[in-house]
Scaffold this active site. Sequence first.
Site, PDB file in Angstrom:
ATOM      1  CG  ASP A   1       0.429  59.820  88.380  1.00  0.00           C
ATOM      2  OD1 ASP A   1       1.242  59.210  89.072  1.00  0.00           O
ATOM      3  OD2 ASP A   1       0.566  61.006  88.075  1.00  0.00           O
TER       4      ASP A   1
ATOM      5  CB  SER B   1       8.795  62.992  96.542  1.00  0.00           C
ATOM      6  OG  SER B   1       9.410  62.044  97.363  1.00  0.00           O
TER       7      SER B   1
ATOM      8  CD  GLU C   1       5.854  62.978  81.528  1.00  0.00           C
ATOM      9  OE1 GLU C   1       5.206  62.834  82.584  1.00  0.00           O
ATOM     10  OE2 GLU C   1       5.515  63.795  80.627  1.00  0.00           O
TER      11      GLU C   1
END
Length: 535
Positions: free
Chosen positions: A208, A68, A452
């Site tokens: 996270d 998302s 990343e």
Amino acid sequence: MDRTTQLTARRPDPGAHVGGDVYDPVVSPGAATASAGALHRAAADVLAANWTGRSTVPSRKLYPHQWSWDSAFIAIGLRHLSPLRAQTELETLLAAQWGDGRIPHIVFNPSVPLDAYFPSPDFWRSSTAGRTAGAPSTTQTSGIVQPPVHALAAWLVHRSDPGLSRARGFLSRVYPRLAAWHRYLLHRRDLGGGGLASVVHPWEQGMDNSPAWDAPLARITPAPARSFRRADLDHGAAEDRPTDLDYGRYVRLAADYRDAGYRDRAVGRSGAGSGAGAGSGRSDFAVEDPAFNALLIASEHALARIAKELGAPGTARHAHAERLTAALVERLWDPAEGMFFCRDVTTDALIPERGVSGLIPLLLPGLPRDLTAALVRTVHGPRFGLGDTTRLVPSYDLTGEAFDPHRYWRGPAWFNTNWLLERGLRLHGELGRADALRAALLETAGASGFAEYVDPYTGEACGALGFGWTAALTLDLLHQDDRDHGHTDHSHREHHDGREPRREPRQEPRQEAHDGRHHDNEVVFGMGDQGGDRG
């Protein structure tokens, strides 16, 4: 050739953005890098490699589905290559929206094998467990959400080519879905009763493995290790990933939420919680996060702009964004620390962990000046070290006991959070510092292979390479020069119909602050391998 095809092939007006869009900043002269062309091509190649035809995966091998908030950031960069593709990115995500308004954090690609990523569709069981909440019956998704960057992305994508956007009815189609998304967060997720949205799982906030979750997670009984397989450890060192104990707690939280039909429930403390789910059960994890809510506020401002473009007044949404900003300050600001903190809704106490999330509200135009000054000091102070000991802002306090420069969200620097902070610095007049951070982001992105995340001290690549939002946000930073200098290198712009683009005049919507006056700060802000541990 029909009108949409003509518009798809157009070049943008290179001067259209200069000082004209409250969400697109203008950088100082001379901020371009000598290797901008090569970096542009490399970033475009990453996005081309990650494109599936309707959306962009964060990483072909490690994250093979649509995420998302990744897609929102990716669309912001894609608009510089292909506004049509950027619109499609967001439309694909929004097509998987649930009936209650939530936008799921993963939309699963049915062509990807189930064992290519965990948690897989058979774990979430969205079409059955989420039936009451209005989960789509033909598209498999997760049942949790991610930060609401989507309205901001939609507005920026529209601004990149208003003619194409209007011809396709882009804003008129996405606005109702974005409005429903915000209603879901503002009503069903106000679990603390103070006006802010709560996250009910660490994966929802996006960061996270942040130490901010350690105390709330300690209340959760982990799922048995034999009940799931950690695919992330196949492709990353265990010392760089969440612990088995934490991962077991992530799985337990997600499974409990699924088994309760994805209902949003009251928090666990006595008398707390005013969300729509109150009385339907109790939750042991509910946290008000400053970055999540700051992005909701930014997107409320963007939704106001979208409403105005569609002919409706946006004043109510601007006013609501201001009220949310006041609630953010009241509930999450710590003046002694000079930053925002998460609030554990279950205990109604701030969580004393200094993460990058507590700096992200710097991107808001409505913050009091003393708060913005304190945030700037904190970003450049000993706890985050920007411009002194670190080249990019780390995800966690350098002096904290839990700091680790390589462990997921417990110290490494991420490109999306630094991109947001670059905008915040620029918004509040810290142009030299913003230019320095921008230069560091561009240099690190290219040198790391669009990693990343990276070691905040050295820029060493960590996690997946060729990462979607790293490449996309690199493109966006490169294109700041177009708005500043009035020229654009169009040689790398994509034209899917194979024709050469032609320049046409554009009619830009007039931008005003909601009170009818021009605000200087609004000019700047306004606006295969198996899976990892993103949920």
